[in-house]
Write a protein that holds these residues in place. Structure first.
Motif, PDB file in Angstrom:
ATOM      1  N   ASP A  97       0.756  -1.434  -0.063  1.00  0.00           N
ATOM      2  CA  ASP A  97       0.008  -0.175  -0.001  1.00  0.00           C
ATOM      3  C   ASP A  97       0.889   1.443  -0.077  1.00  0.00           C
ATOM      4  O   ASP A  97       0.385   2.476  -0.387  1.00  0.00           O
ATOM      5  N   ASP A  98       1.960   1.120   0.613  1.00  0.00           N
ATOM      6  CA  ASP A  98       3.028   2.423   0.637  1.00  0.00           C
ATOM      7  C   ASP A  98       3.738   2.177  -0.602  1.00  0.00           C
ATOM      8  O   ASP A  98       4.822   3.281  -0.737  1.00  0.00           O
ATOM      9  N   GLY A  99       3.669   1.530  -1.751  1.00  0.00           N
ATOM     10  CA  GLY A  99       4.505   1.439  -2.834  1.00  0.00           C
ATOM     11  C   GLY A  99       5.653   0.726  -2.916  1.00  0.00           C
ATOM     12  O   GLY A  99       6.543   0.888  -3.785  1.00  0.00           O
ATOM     13  N   GLU A 100       6.106   0.223  -1.737  1.00  0.00           N
ATOM     14  CA  GLU A 100       7.295  -0.580  -1.527  1.00  0.00           C
ATOM     15  C   GLU A 100       7.140  -1.826  -2.251  1.00  0.00           C
ATOM     16  O   GLU A 100       6.009  -2.561  -2.107  1.00  0.00           O
ATOM     17  N   SER A 114      10.895  -9.778   1.473  1.00  0.00           N
ATOM     18  CA  SER A 114      10.040 -10.283   0.395  1.00  0.00           C
ATOM     19  C   SER A 114       9.587  -9.434  -0.732  1.00  0.00           C
ATOM     20  O   SER A 114       9.438  -8.418  -0.488  1.00  0.00           O
ATOM     21  N   ILE A 115       9.797  -9.953  -2.075  1.00  0.00           N
ATOM     22  CA  ILE A 115       9.205  -9.264  -3.132  1.00  0.00           C
ATOM     23  C   ILE A 115       8.171 -10.136  -3.684  1.00  0.00           C
ATOM     24  O   ILE A 115       8.251 -11.701  -3.632  1.00  0.00           O
ATOM     25  N   TYR A 116       6.971  -9.933  -4.409  1.00  0.00           N
ATOM     26  CA  TYR A 116       6.062 -10.516  -4.708  1.00  0.00           C
ATOM     27  C   TYR A 116       5.661 -10.369  -6.204  1.00  0.00           C
ATOM     28  O   TYR A 116       5.756  -9.273  -6.652  1.00  0.00           O
TER      29      TYR A 116
END
Length: 131
Positions: A97-100, A114-116
């Motif tokens: 939600d924060d663009g991270e 993690s990266i999704y």
């Protein structure tokens, strides 16, 4: 009885070629063909068996469907490098939600980052590294 590890899991896929290309070319897994022209993606001491939707190998999941999996895969590669690589491959990375793009989570053995991304069937893949 005590379970000690996960050997393999099964993904039901709509397009076998697209799935194999994504997992081998983007994620670096090794294609394994076995049995009666069955396909699996091998990495580390695990593998992902692939079932073509509508031609699943018996026995199979009661409600085998494409895009219902949510998997966490571990890497030793620093996540900023993973992020740059995925973006260079044209893979859409899911942000919070924060663009991270790199987010804190909890894995089986403790804190991870993690990266999704999503595979061709829409399965959610969490690519993680222990802190």
């Amino acid at each position: 009885m005590k379970i000690k590890a996960l050997d393999h899991l099964v993904l039901t896929v709509a397009d076998m070629s697209a799935t194999i290309e994504f997992y081998t070319k983007v994620l670096g897994m090794q294609l394994q063909t076995f049995g009666d022209n069955r396909h699996a993606l091998h990495f580390g001491a695990q593998k992902i068996n692939l079932h073509q939707k509508g031609a699943e190998i018996l026995p199979n999941a009661k409600r085998a469907t494409c895009g219902s999996a949510d998997l966490c895969l571990l890497t030793d590669t620093p996540l900023p490098e993973v992020l740059r690589y995925l973006q260079a491959c044209g893979v859409a990375v899911v942000h919070d939600d924060d663009g991270e793009f790199i987010v804190p989570r909890t894995g089986a053995m403790g804190k991870i980052r993690s990266i999704y991304v999503r595979d061709p069937d829409g399965n959610l893949l969490e690519i993680s590294r222990y802190e």
